[in-house]
Scaffold this motif. Structure first.
Motif, PDB file in Angstrom:
ATOM      1  N   ARG A   1       7.626  -2.818   6.041  1.00  0.00           N
ATOM      2  CA  ARG A   1       6.567  -2.628   7.048  1.00  0.00           C
ATOM      3  C   ARG A   1       5.473  -3.666   6.873  1.00  0.00           C
ATOM      4  O   ARG A   1       4.981  -4.242   7.854  1.00  0.00           O
ATOM      5  N   ASP A   2       5.079  -3.904   5.610  1.00  0.00           N
ATOM      6  CA  ASP A   2       4.038  -4.893   5.347  1.00  0.00           C
ATOM      7  C   ASP A   2       4.516  -6.301   5.681  1.00  0.00           C
ATOM      8  O   ASP A   2       3.772  -7.120   6.225  1.00  0.00           O
TER       9      ASP A   2
ATOM     10  N   ARG B   1       0.831  -1.202   0.000  1.00  0.00           N
ATOM     11  CA  ARG B   1       0.000   0.000   0.000  1.00  0.00           C
ATOM     12  C   ARG B   1       0.864   1.250   0.000  1.00  0.00           C
ATOM     13  O   ARG B   1       0.500   2.278  -0.579  1.00  0.00           O
ATOM     14  N   GLN B   2       2.050   1.165   0.614  1.00  0.00           N
ATOM     15  CA  GLN B   2       2.928   2.324   0.674  1.00  0.00           C
ATOM     16  C   GLN B   2       3.371   2.771  -0.711  1.00  0.00           C
ATOM     17  O   GLN B   2       3.541   3.960  -0.967  1.00  0.00           O
TER      18      GLN B   2
ATOM     19  N   ARG C   1       5.857 -11.088  11.027  1.00  0.00           N
ATOM     20  CA  ARG C   1       6.460 -10.869  12.353  1.00  0.00           C
ATOM     21  C   ARG C   1       7.829 -11.557  12.456  1.00  0.00           C
ATOM     22  O   ARG C   1       8.164 -12.157  13.481  1.00  0.00           O
ATOM     23  N   SER C   2       8.586 -11.454  11.371  1.00  0.00           N
ATOM     24  CA  SER C   2       9.840 -12.203  11.298  1.00  0.00           C
ATOM     25  C   SER C   2      11.078 -11.323  11.390  1.00  0.00           C
ATOM     26  O   SER C   2      12.192 -11.815  11.230  1.00  0.00           O
ATOM     27  N   GLY C   3      10.896 -10.028  11.643  1.00  0.00           N
ATOM     28  CA  GLY C   3      12.067  -9.168  11.705  1.00  0.00           C
ATOM     29  C   GLY C   3      11.794  -7.883  12.450  1.00  0.00           C
ATOM     30  O   GLY C   3      10.696  -7.649  12.964  1.00  0.00           O
ATOM     31  N   LEU C   4      12.820  -7.040  12.515  1.00  0.00           N
ATOM     32  CA  LEU C   4      12.728  -5.737  13.159  1.00  0.00           C
ATOM     33  C   LEU C   4      13.037  -4.649  12.140  1.00  0.00           C
ATOM     34  O   LEU C   4      13.840  -4.852  11.217  1.00  0.00           O
ATOM     35  N   LEU C   5      12.416  -3.492  12.314  1.00  0.00           N
ATOM     36  CA  LEU C   5      12.633  -2.359  11.437  1.00  0.00           C
ATOM     37  C   LEU C   5      13.593  -1.368  12.072  1.00  0.00           C
ATOM     38  O   LEU C   5      13.657  -1.232  13.297  1.00  0.00           O
ATOM     39  N   ALA C   6      14.344  -0.692  11.218  1.00  0.00           N
ATOM     40  CA  ALA C   6      15.313   0.295  11.715  1.00  0.00           C
ATOM     41  C   ALA C   6      15.388   1.444  10.733  1.00  0.00           C
ATOM     42  O   ALA C   6      15.115   1.296   9.537  1.00  0.00           O
ATOM     43  N   ASN C   7      15.780   2.585  11.250  1.00  0.00           N
ATOM     44  CA  ASN C   7      16.073   3.731  10.385  1.00  0.00           C
ATOM     45  C   ASN C   7      17.454   3.505   9.770  1.00  0.00           C
ATOM     46  O   ASN C   7      18.472   3.714  10.421  1.00  0.00           O
ATOM     47  N   THR C   8      17.490   3.058   8.532  1.00  0.00           N
ATOM     48  CA  THR C   8      18.770   2.668   7.923  1.00  0.00           C
ATOM     49  C   THR C   8      19.608   3.866   7.507  1.00  0.00           C
ATOM     50  O   THR C   8      20.739   3.695   7.049  1.00  0.00           O
TER      51      THR C   8
ATOM     52  N   ALA D   1      11.535 -17.299   4.797  1.00  0.00           N
ATOM     53  CA  ALA D   1      11.241 -18.667   4.368  1.00  0.00           C
ATOM     54  C   ALA D   1      12.347 -19.630   4.749  1.00  0.00           C
ATOM     55  O   ALA D   1      12.135 -20.843   4.812  1.00  0.00           O
ATOM     56  N   SER D   2      13.540 -19.087   5.028  1.00  0.00           N
ATOM     57  CA  SER D   2      14.689 -19.905   5.412  1.00  0.00           C
ATOM     58  C   SER D   2      14.863 -19.996   6.917  1.00  0.00           C
ATOM     59  O   SER D   2      15.842 -20.561   7.402  1.00  0.00           O
ATOM     60  N   GLY D   3      13.907 -19.426   7.660  1.00  0.00           N
ATOM     61  CA  GLY D   3      14.005 -19.458   9.123  1.00  0.00           C
ATOM     62  C   GLY D   3      15.047 -18.498   9.651  1.00  0.00           C
ATOM     63  O   GLY D   3      15.612 -18.720  10.726  1.00  0.00           O
ATOM     64  N   LEU D   4      15.290 -17.402   8.948  1.00  0.00           N
ATOM     65  CA  LEU D   4      16.314 -16.436   9.328  1.00  0.00           C
ATOM     66  C   LEU D   4      15.669 -15.084   9.621  1.00  0.00           C
ATOM     67  O   LEU D   4      15.146 -14.435   8.710  1.00  0.00           O
ATOM     68  N   PRO D   5      15.663 -14.618  10.883  1.00  0.00           N
ATOM     69  CA  PRO D   5      15.122 -13.291  11.190  1.00  0.00           C
ATOM     70  C   PRO D   5      15.911 -12.199  10.467  1.00  0.00           C
ATOM     71  O   PRO D   5      17.055 -12.399  10.065  1.00  0.00           O
ATOM     72  N   PHE D   6      15.283 -11.026  10.336  1.00  0.00           N
ATOM     73  CA  PHE D   6      15.951  -9.967   9.572  1.00  0.00           C
ATOM     74  C   PHE D   6      15.795  -8.609  10.230  1.00  0.00           C
ATOM     75  O   PHE D   6      14.931  -8.391  11.085  1.00  0.00           O
ATOM     76  N   VAL D   7      16.657  -7.697   9.782  1.00  0.00           N
ATOM     77  CA  VAL D   7      16.557  -6.268  10.087  1.00  0.00           C
ATOM     78  C   VAL D   7      16.411  -5.555   8.752  1.00  0.00           C
ATOM     79  O   VAL D   7      17.131  -5.844   7.800  1.00  0.00           O
ATOM     80  N   ALA D   8      15.461  -4.605   8.677  1.00  0.00           N
ATOM     81  CA  ALA D   8      15.147  -3.977   7.396  1.00  0.00           C
ATOM     82  C   ALA D   8      14.771  -2.515   7.591  1.00  0.00           C
ATOM     83  O   ALA D   8      14.489  -2.079   8.713  1.00  0.00           O
ATOM     84  N   PRO D   9      14.744  -1.742   6.509  1.00  0.00           N
ATOM     85  CA  PRO D   9      14.395  -0.322   6.610  1.00  0.00           C
ATOM     86  C   PRO D   9      12.956  -0.127   7.097  1.00  0.00           C
ATOM     87  O   PRO D   9      12.053  -0.877   6.712  1.00  0.00           O
ATOM     88  N   ASP D  10      12.777   0.869   7.907  1.00  0.00           N
ATOM     89  CA  ASP D  10      11.433   1.236   8.357  1.00  0.00           C
ATOM     90  C   ASP D  10      10.786   2.071   7.248  1.00  0.00           C
ATOM     91  O   ASP D  10      10.572   3.275   7.374  1.00  0.00           O
ATOM     92  N   ASP D  11      10.481   1.390   6.142  1.00  0.00           N
ATOM     93  CA  ASP D  11      10.049   2.093   4.940  1.00  0.00           C
ATOM     94  C   ASP D  11       9.403   1.087   4.001  1.00  0.00           C
ATOM     95  O   ASP D  11       9.857  -0.047   3.873  1.00  0.00           O
ATOM     96  N   GLY D  12       8.330   1.484   3.345  1.00  0.00           N
ATOM     97  CA  GLY D  12       7.776   0.717   2.236  1.00  0.00           C
ATOM     98  C   GLY D  12       7.417  -0.716   2.572  1.00  0.00           C
ATOM     99  O   GLY D  12       6.771  -1.026   3.575  1.00  0.00           O
ATOM    100  N   GLY D  13       7.886  -1.616   1.703  1.00  0.00           N
ATOM    101  CA  GLY D  13       7.535  -3.021   1.783  1.00  0.00           C
ATOM    102  C   GLY D  13       7.866  -3.713   3.086  1.00  0.00           C
ATOM    103  O   GLY D  13       7.068  -4.521   3.569  1.00  0.00           O
TER     104      GLY D  13
END
Length: 735
Positions: free
Chosen positions: A390-391, A207-208, A397-404, A376-388
């Motif tokens: 977030r969805d 949606r973003q 519920r497999s990762g955390l968001l950060a201001n990259t 899908a590989s069972g690996l948690p992630f860190v990703a940008p707090d932006d766009g996709g």
């Protein structure tokens, strides 16, 4: 040619979908993702989507159309005209432009040629597609032209957009003129606006994208958007389980590391400034705790020699190596040169087995396919707090968001996952379930087909069928000819009576081989008067009123199929009212106005630039073609009407290759029919508007004026010779 199947009529008539994805290196196996800036996630997306669609019971065939590339530096696969992908799905490669590989920004001048090649390909198939699905702006342009010419609905996926990218680059301090030249933003953004205005459905991942990115465009009609998250191949991406990982994959990573047993922070991306690898390395290099707790694995494409990479990639890789040295990270960072795509799933599993974390540090992320692969590989992630992301986090519920944009925050977020084993397990398990629920290809295709069925049920289906019957009703009443000469009238055909008589004699001598047509801005009645006045025999086909009308032979039989075709989105009265608001435009006399044409005399000193006039119409949600010629005339036509579109419609209907059409003109309203695969002749007395065409491979600038220039063009192209052998040899080669 056989009649087409009714489009989307029932489950008994499986759909034929034409996918178009043009840039980068596209093949169905061992994809070279990351080898350059153009070969990334879009390549995976279109290949896997094509295979998944072909498996759907209501889809009979998927053709994924891309560019044929003959380059000694590349595998021969990319020069293969056809490659099977799966039952019912194949890659079709068509040549256009130079044979060598080109980055996407350099493809724009050659896209009109591809439109012509696509028309020829589709004529050979015996059936028109029910749907054209284009990917990215370049394919969007080609898809739009095909959709306009054939009356087939277009679905479009942008993947990334020009306006947001331009804004980010300007915000980073880049000069406007520099980025305009490098990225061809003017052409790209204009094409994106036109595709947004025309396409029946725009597919986005989040949606973003609709709110923040497409929201920057004038033509973003939210009713035509559908959020359909892409899938991932869960047969490739899965958790490590108890089986041993390939020794070669572990060796690929561990040879860089002093303590290989530590958790592994993994990132996979192209060496692109937007991917923010420098910010990630800063986060790791300036945080001793993070270095003590985990190693860092950077998979940034494939390289033989950094000095041989393109400039932007060379800059990223050089700075990475300098920063590794500056922070003294030797033994803590693995940065392999060559990683086979088959090894990528095992790298995710290796990081998961070592209780590591995947990180996407991009400055902005429209979607984030690698995040789904990690989950899908069972690996948690860190990703940008932006766009996709977030969805994806909301769904899986497999990762955390950060201001990259903040390297410290990247480091602290990585530590939060690495240092909490309970949270790590919860997010790893949630990711596995979330991907199956939200991001499988079966889920994607199911939602996609619901949208497509709605699209094909719309009222436009009736006139699409009517148009298809016209296009496929066999050869026209014209003689069965090998070639066609189509000329403008004023200042091209007419102007030198002696040369005109020579040309007419030649046409009579070739009567059984060459059809004669005219394409003019004049009305039908005016054109007929000119023929009588100059003793020109009645043409086989008359394209009049700047391509808005087609008639045949001495009886002037109208082509009703063409009128039905161009009626789409034409609002004549509303256009006249909107243009009346603008300075420097005066309607021509009533006899120059037609059902599908508004004609104006302009005052060049007072009128707005053409781009401003187009924006004014867009503001009123009106769609039209604007054709400016001779520095004083403006013709306003339906979006599907022009001399060029009319000729391509006739080529399809007659079953003649466009290379069998010699077209002659002198002014701006002739430009569209002169470019592409037609054999163009610009007469010596041409207007300055056509000067930019000089140098194009199939546009000949004659020295002689008027009909004498046409005769020079006939000689230049050896048009009097039989074409059958030459065309059969040239159809699959570059011009």
């Amino acid at each position: 040619m056989s009649r087409p199947h009714p489009q989307g009529e029932s489950a008994e008539t499986p759909l034929y979908i034409l996918m178009i994805s043009l840039h980068g290196l596209l093949r169905g196996h061992d994809m070279q993702l990351g080898c350059d800036a153009d070969t990334g996630g879009q390549i995976t997306y279109v290949v896997e989507m094509s295979c998944a669609l072909a498996a759907h019971p209501q889809v009979g065939r998927v053709d994924l159309l891309t560019r044929l590339i003959e380059d000694a530096d590349l595998a021969a696969d990319y020069a293969q005209a056809e490659e099977p992908l799966a039952p019912g799905a194949r890659i079709i490669r068509l040549p256009f432009g130079p044979r060598r590989y080109l980055r996407k920004e350099l493809l724009w001048p050659h896209l009109d040629q591809l439109v012509d090649r696509c028309l020829h390909f589709l004529r050979q198939q015996g059936r028109l597609p029910d749907l054209i699905h284009s990917h990215y702006a370049d394919a969007g342009y080609v898809g739009q032209q095909l959709s306009l010419l054939l009356g087939i609905p277009q679905v479009h996926t942008g993947h990334s957009l020009g306006r947001p990218k331009q804004a980010r680059l300007l915000a980073s301090g880049r000069k406007a003129h520099t980025i305009a030249k490098q990225y061809n933003f003017g052409r790209r953004i204009a094409a994106e606006e036109e595709v947004l205005q025309h396409a029946s459905l725009i597919v986005t991942s989040t949606r973003q994208e609709i709110d923040d990115q497409y929201g920057m465009y004038q033509q973003a009609d939210r009713k035509r958007f559908a959020v359909i998250p892409p899938g991932t191949d869960t047969s490739r991406f899965s958790p490590p389980g108890r089986s041993k990982l390939p020794v070669a994959v572990q060796a690929l990573v561990d040879r860089f590391l002093s303590d290989a047993d530590k958790p592994l922070i993994l990132t996979i991306c192209r060496p692109d400034l937007r991917k923010n690898l420098k910010g990630l390395l800063k986060a790791y290099g300036e945080n001793k705790q993070l270095q003590q707790q985990a190693n860092l694995l950077i998979v940034a494409g494939t390289r033989d020699d950094i000095s041989g990479m393109e400039a932007s990639q060379r800059q990223v890789m050089t700075e990475l190596l300098l920063d590794i040295d500056r922070y003294d990270l030797w033994g803590k960072v693995a940065i392999p040169k060559v990683v086979d795509q088959q090894a990528i799933p095992d790298l995710y599993r290796l990081a998961a087995r070592r209780r590591g974390v995947f990180v996407n540090a991009a400055l902005t992320e429209p979607f984030g396919l690698t995040l789904i692969e990690a989950a899908a590989s069972g690996l948690p992630f860190v990703a940008p707090d932006d766009g996709g992301p977030r969805d994806i986090v909301a769904n899986c519920r497999s990762g955390l968001l950060a201001n990259t944009l903040d390297s410290d925050q990247i480091a602290h977020t990585l530590l939060a996952l690495l240092g909490d084993s309970k949270q790590w397990r919860q997010r790893a398990n949630a990711g596995l379930a979330g991907v199956w629920r939200h991001y499988s290809w079966s889920a994607h295709v199911s939602q996609y087909m619901k949208e497509v069925r709605k699209l094909l049920r719309r009222d436009r289906k009736r006139w699409r069928r009517q148009l298809a019957s016209h296009l496929h009703s066999g050869r026209s009443a014209l003689p069965v000819v090998e070639r066609a000469l189509v000329s403008d009238i004023d200042n091209t055909l007419i102007g030198d009576d002696q040369a005109l008589m020579v040309l007419i004699d030649w046409l009579r001598s070739q009567r059984d081989k060459v059809a004669f047509g005219i394409a003019t801005g004049r009305t039908l009645e005016s054109a007929v008067r000119i023929f009588k006045q100059h003793r020109v025999p009645m043409p086989d086909v008359l394209i009049t009123s700047v391509g808005s009308e087609i008639h045949y032979g001495a009886k002037l039989t109208p082509d009703k199929g063409w009128a039905q075709h161009i009626r789409h989105l034409w609002r004549r009265d509303a256009l006249a009212a909107a243009l009346a608001e603008l300075p420097g435009l005066r309607l021509q006399a009533a006899e120059h106005q037609r059902e599908f044409k508004l004609s104006y005399i302009t005052h060049p000193q007072r009128m707005l630039p053409m781009q401003e006039i187009a924006r004014h119409l867009q503001h009123h949600r009106l769609q039209a073609q604007l054709i400016y010629s001779h520095g004083e005339f403006l013709d306003v036509l339906p979006v599907r009407a022009s001399k060029g579109h009319a000729i391509r419609y006739l080529a399809y209907r007659w079953g003649l290759p466009l290379q069998a059409f010699l077209v002659a003109g002198d002014s701006g309203n002739d430009q569209e029919m002169l470019i592409g695969d037609t054999l163009g002749v610009v007469v010596g007395n041409h207007s300055p508007e056509l000067a930019p065409l000089r140098g194009l491979p199939q546009v000949y600038f004659a020295e002689a004026a008027y009909a004498a220039g046409i005769l020079q063009g006939l000689s230049h192209y050896r048009f009097e010779q039989a074409f059958d052998n030459r065309l059969s040899q040239e159809e699959h080669h570059h011009v």
